[in-house]
Write a protein that holds these residues in place. Sequence first.
Motif: not given
Length: 217
Positions: A92-95, A98-111, A118-122, A124-129
Amino acid sequence: MSDHTDVFIDFLCPYAWRGVELAAVLRDQGEIFRLRHFALVEGNHAQNQKTHTWSLADQPLDAPDGEGYMAYQTPSLRAFLAATAAARQGEEAAWAFALALFRAHHEEKRPLDDQTIAAAAQTAGLDLGRVAQDRQDEAALRDALRAEQDAAREIGVFGTPTFVLPGGEAAYYRFENLTRDPATAREWWNLYTTVLRSDPGVATIKRARNRPAKRVA
């Protein structure tokens, strides 16, 4: 025969993004998909056209920007390593990542840079540590990416998204349009799998250059 469909993705690819969005909707309906990685920059590298001699997993993260296609080398490697680290927190974390990073890059046009990752990991609710800790295990992450590329070559993957069905049928599916609607996603998926499994053995459908696919405005 497996119990799931593999989907090979590259975070640089808008078609892979649309395919993952569709797969995410179908997952909510009970379909089982597994994310796999295929680096287009490696698959299309000039040194790999006859024999495979160049691996993205062997490249430095601080490589200078190349020309043309190779300008995507470092962003691609950065995204794959981050996704592999995220996957250590479970399917579930992987999905979610992946969705957060795809959306950031292709919808929000972020590099595809460290800040976006880091923003995508946050998001997605990942354990950042744990993400930071797992990213330190870079040799193992690179080995995992290398293994994914080997698996993709064995299948014959050349583009993303490529879906490998439970029965072993595999094909590249280029989505010109995005859907997150459950009914539409099911209709599109049924169309794809019907063609892939059909008795005529349809191998190639390619639209005429002057009659492109309809795109949603």
